[in-house]
Write a protein that holds these residues in place. Sequence first.
Motif, PDB file in Angstrom:
ATOM      1  N   ILE A 134      18.497 -45.427 -54.676  1.00  0.00           N
ATOM      2  CA  ILE A 134      17.340 -44.688 -55.503  1.00  0.00           C
ATOM      3  C   ILE A 134      16.234 -45.340 -55.605  1.00  0.00           C
ATOM      4  CG2 ILE A 134      17.118 -43.359 -57.570  1.00  0.00           C
ATOM      5  CD1 ILE A 134      19.793 -42.540 -57.873  1.00  0.00           C
ATOM      6  N   MET A 135      16.303 -46.479 -55.943  1.00  0.00           N
ATOM      7  CA  MET A 135      15.277 -47.393 -56.155  1.00  0.00           C
ATOM      8  C   MET A 135      14.925 -48.644 -54.999  1.00  0.00           C
ATOM      9  SD  MET A 135      15.849 -48.177 -60.390  1.00  0.00           S
ATOM     10  CE  MET A 135      17.333 -48.947 -60.038  1.00  0.00           C
ATOM     11  N   LYS A 136      13.697 -48.707 -54.604  1.00  0.00           N
ATOM     12  CA  LYS A 136      13.559 -49.648 -53.631  1.00  0.00           C
ATOM     13  C   LYS A 136      11.998 -50.044 -53.691  1.00  0.00           C
ATOM     14  CE  LYS A 136      12.488 -46.111 -50.138  1.00  0.00           C
ATOM     15  NZ  LYS A 136      12.832 -45.571 -48.822  1.00  0.00           N
ATOM     16  N   GLN A 137      11.671 -51.320 -53.084  1.00  0.00           N
ATOM     17  CA  GLN A 137      10.256 -51.917 -52.844  1.00  0.00           C
ATOM     18  C   GLN A 137      10.153 -52.252 -51.428  1.00  0.00           C
ATOM     19  OE1 GLN A 137       9.466 -55.401 -55.149  1.00  0.00           O
ATOM     20  NE2 GLN A 137       7.673 -54.229 -55.593  1.00  0.00           N
ATOM     21  N   PRO A 138       9.014 -51.773 -50.767  1.00  0.00           N
ATOM     22  CA  PRO A 138       8.991 -52.133 -49.439  1.00  0.00           C
ATOM     23  C   PRO A 138       8.516 -53.573 -49.137  1.00  0.00           C
ATOM     24  CG  PRO A 138       6.873 -51.008 -50.361  1.00  0.00           C
ATOM     25  CD  PRO A 138       7.862 -51.026 -51.535  1.00  0.00           C
ATOM     26  N   ALA A 139       8.834 -54.021 -47.906  1.00  0.00           N
ATOM     27  CA  ALA A 139       8.249 -55.321 -47.586  1.00  0.00           C
ATOM     28  C   ALA A 139       6.923 -55.500 -47.552  1.00  0.00           C
ATOM     29  CB  ALA A 139       9.196 -55.699 -46.140  1.00  0.00           C
ATOM     30  N   LYS A 140       6.177 -56.768 -47.658  1.00  0.00           N
ATOM     31  CA  LYS A 140       5.142 -56.908 -47.543  1.00  0.00           C
ATOM     32  C   LYS A 140       4.649 -58.125 -46.360  1.00  0.00           C
ATOM     33  CE  LYS A 140       4.552 -55.997 -52.254  1.00  0.00           C
ATOM     34  NZ  LYS A 140       4.256 -56.264 -53.670  1.00  0.00           N
ATOM     35  N   VAL A 141       3.886 -57.888 -45.629  1.00  0.00           N
ATOM     36  CA  VAL A 141       3.449 -58.904 -44.590  1.00  0.00           C
ATOM     37  C   VAL A 141       1.996 -59.376 -44.486  1.00  0.00           C
ATOM     38  CG1 VAL A 141       3.667 -59.216 -42.234  1.00  0.00           C
ATOM     39  CG2 VAL A 141       5.429 -58.028 -43.249  1.00  0.00           C
ATOM     40  N   THR A 142       1.694 -60.739 -44.551  1.00  0.00           N
ATOM     41  CA  THR A 142       0.509 -60.802 -44.408  1.00  0.00           C
ATOM     42  C   THR A 142       0.316 -61.851 -43.388  1.00  0.00           C
ATOM     43  OG1 THR A 142      -0.205 -61.012 -46.984  1.00  0.00           O
ATOM     44  CG2 THR A 142      -1.373 -62.440 -45.519  1.00  0.00           C
ATOM     45  N   THR A 143      -0.618 -61.396 -42.563  1.00  0.00           N
ATOM     46  CA  THR A 143      -0.875 -62.021 -41.199  1.00  0.00           C
ATOM     47  C   THR A 143      -2.347 -62.566 -40.817  1.00  0.00           C
ATOM     48  OG1 THR A 143      -1.085 -60.007 -40.064  1.00  0.00           O
ATOM     49  CG2 THR A 143       1.088 -60.998 -39.940  1.00  0.00           C
ATOM     50  N   ASN A 144      -2.639 -63.383 -39.900  1.00  0.00           N
ATOM     51  CA  ASN A 144      -3.928 -63.914 -39.486  1.00  0.00           C
ATOM     52  C   ASN A 144      -3.734 -63.393 -37.804  1.00  0.00           C
ATOM     53  OD1 ASN A 144      -5.654 -66.077 -37.993  1.00  0.00           O
ATOM     54  ND2 ASN A 144      -6.517 -65.542 -39.710  1.00  0.00           N
ATOM     55  N   LEU A 145      -4.804 -62.324 -37.601  1.00  0.00           N
ATOM     56  CA  LEU A 145      -5.012 -62.032 -36.270  1.00  0.00           C
ATOM     57  C   LEU A 145      -6.278 -62.642 -35.417  1.00  0.00           C
ATOM     58  CD1 LEU A 145      -4.416 -58.253 -37.196  1.00  0.00           C
ATOM     59  CD2 LEU A 145      -2.407 -60.022 -36.470  1.00  0.00           C
ATOM     60  N   LYS A 146      -5.871 -63.442 -34.560  1.00  0.00           N
ATOM     61  CA  LYS A 146      -7.152 -64.157 -34.016  1.00  0.00           C
ATOM     62  C   LYS A 146      -7.276 -63.982 -32.403  1.00  0.00           C
ATOM     63  CE  LYS A 146      -7.801 -68.460 -36.057  1.00  0.00           C
ATOM     64  NZ  LYS A 146      -7.534 -69.788 -36.389  1.00  0.00           N
ATOM     65  N   PHE A 147      -8.144 -63.684 -32.010  1.00  0.00           N
ATOM     66  CA  PHE A 147      -8.436 -63.458 -30.659  1.00  0.00           C
ATOM     67  C   PHE A 147      -9.206 -64.506 -30.030  1.00  0.00           C
ATOM     68  CE2 PHE A 147      -7.868 -58.861 -32.273  1.00  0.00           C
ATOM     69  CZ  PHE A 147      -7.373 -58.412 -31.291  1.00  0.00           C
ATOM     70  N   VAL A 148      -8.840 -65.029 -29.085  1.00  0.00           N
ATOM     71  CA  VAL A 148      -9.294 -66.362 -28.981  1.00  0.00           C
ATOM     72  C   VAL A 148      -9.507 -66.394 -27.097  1.00  0.00           C
ATOM     73  CG1 VAL A 148      -8.096 -67.603 -30.395  1.00  0.00           C
ATOM     74  CG2 VAL A 148      -7.171 -67.308 -28.379  1.00  0.00           C
ATOM     75  N   GLU A 149     -10.235 -67.130 -26.635  1.00  0.00           N
ATOM     76  CA  GLU A 149     -10.453 -67.182 -25.100  1.00  0.00           C
ATOM     77  C   GLU A 149      -8.951 -67.661 -24.640  1.00  0.00           C
ATOM     78  OE1 GLU A 149     -13.408 -69.053 -21.755  1.00  0.00           O
ATOM     79  OE2 GLU A 149     -13.807 -69.202 -23.891  1.00  0.00           O
ATOM     80  N   THR A 150      -8.425 -67.414 -23.712  1.00  0.00           N
ATOM     81  CA  THR A 150      -7.088 -67.874 -23.187  1.00  0.00           C
ATOM     82  C   THR A 150      -7.223 -69.435 -22.808  1.00  0.00           C
ATOM     83  OG1 THR A 150      -6.307 -65.932 -22.792  1.00  0.00           O
ATOM     84  CG2 THR A 150      -5.241 -67.607 -21.867  1.00  0.00           C
ATOM     85  N   ALA A 151      -8.358 -69.556 -21.967  1.00  0.00           N
ATOM     86  CA  ALA A 151      -8.573 -70.768 -21.401  1.00  0.00           C
ATOM     87  C   ALA A 151      -9.087 -71.893 -22.478  1.00  0.00           C
ATOM     88  CB  ALA A 151      -9.617 -70.742 -20.137  1.00  0.00           C
ATOM     89  N   ASN A 152      -9.485 -71.448 -23.477  1.00  0.00           N
ATOM     90  CA  ASN A 152     -10.132 -72.383 -24.564  1.00  0.00           C
ATOM     91  C   ASN A 152      -9.566 -71.631 -26.059  1.00  0.00           C
ATOM     92  OD1 ASN A 152     -11.502 -74.268 -25.916  1.00  0.00           O
ATOM     93  ND2 ASN A 152     -13.392 -73.479 -25.535  1.00  0.00           N
ATOM     94  N   LYS A 153      -8.627 -72.013 -26.353  1.00  0.00           N
ATOM     95  CA  LYS A 153      -8.124 -71.197 -27.426  1.00  0.00           C
ATOM     96  C   LYS A 153      -8.926 -71.753 -28.919  1.00  0.00           C
ATOM     97  CE  LYS A 153      -3.529 -70.002 -25.717  1.00  0.00           C
ATOM     98  NZ  LYS A 153      -2.268 -70.142 -25.676  1.00  0.00           N
ATOM     99  N   SER A 154      -9.800 -72.767 -28.692  1.00  0.00           N
ATOM    100  CA  SER A 154     -10.403 -72.953 -30.071  1.00  0.00           C
ATOM    101  C   SER A 154     -11.847 -72.234 -30.046  1.00  0.00           C
ATOM    102  CB  SER A 154     -11.062 -74.467 -29.879  1.00  0.00           C
ATOM    103  OG  SER A 154     -11.911 -74.756 -28.675  1.00  0.00           O
ATOM    104  N   ASN A 155     -11.889 -71.310 -28.952  1.00  0.00           N
ATOM    105  CA  ASN A 155     -13.137 -70.461 -29.021  1.00  0.00           C
ATOM    106  C   ASN A 155     -12.801 -69.120 -29.378  1.00  0.00           C
ATOM    107  OD1 ASN A 155     -15.353 -69.003 -28.626  1.00  0.00           O
ATOM    108  ND2 ASN A 155     -14.999 -68.788 -26.335  1.00  0.00           N
ATOM    109  N   VAL A 156     -12.843 -68.877 -30.823  1.00  0.00           N
ATOM    110  CA  VAL A 156     -12.261 -67.727 -31.388  1.00  0.00           C
ATOM    111  C   VAL A 156     -13.470 -66.728 -31.489  1.00  0.00           C
ATOM    112  CG1 VAL A 156     -11.350 -66.659 -33.699  1.00  0.00           C
ATOM    113  CG2 VAL A 156     -11.212 -68.932 -33.077  1.00  0.00           C
ATOM    114  N   LEU A 157     -13.135 -65.460 -30.810  1.00  0.00           N
ATOM    115  CA  LEU A 157     -14.224 -64.467 -30.733  1.00  0.00           C
ATOM    116  C   LEU A 157     -14.104 -63.456 -31.738  1.00  0.00           C
ATOM    117  CD1 LEU A 157     -12.934 -65.092 -27.429  1.00  0.00           C
ATOM    118  CD2 LEU A 157     -14.742 -63.616 -27.098  1.00  0.00           C
TER     119      LEU A 157
END
Length: 201
Positions: A134-157
């Motif tokens: 009867i009683m419940k609480q949903p999960a919670k998920v915190t993430t960081n989504l980072k799009f980078v250049e594959t050949a140079n992953k330090s380059n964050v777009l």
Amino acid sequence: MKKLIIACFLISGAMFSQDMDVVQGKFDFLKDQKEVNVEFDYSNFTMMKENKSEAQYIQEHKADLDKKAKGNGNIWEKKWAVAKDQIWSPKFLEIANIVLTKEKKDLNFQEGLKTPYTLIVKAVWIYPGWDAGIMKQPAKVTTNLKFVETANKSNVLLEITSEEAPGDQWGSNFSNESRIGEGFAKTAKSMAKLIAKKAYK
């Protein structure tokens, strides 16, 4: 009375909302892409309100399960060990692609691709939630989504933070791993809708 209790928990569950913010970058580079490679990083996330390490959570949850029935801790640990590859990552990819298809956007996310850009999905914080019928609480998920250049992953777009994406299903869901997977699904849904809105102007 029982209906009132259920209604209260449905209302309280609806109050859990996700906060998705663009930290840096723009979406325009995605407009001409057909595929984006995805990498998942589960190496250093914390759990619960106390920000426990994953190792500490596993140890404590195993002990709790073993108190109820000896050996159940080891059984659960095996489920947890494969949840990332068999539930969380697939859920994210599946829902992201479903949403983009519904939005009529020709963009697909998959692991192991050789593409110009890579999305790094980094798990930051996870709360597994609970379900007692009867009683419940949903999960919670915190993430960081980072799009980078594959050949140079330090380059964050583009970098997006997703705070406390709720993970739950209709009816009962007694699996922590499954509820967390729904949190990753919600993250993917919000991200895909944001891309559909921002990248194709």
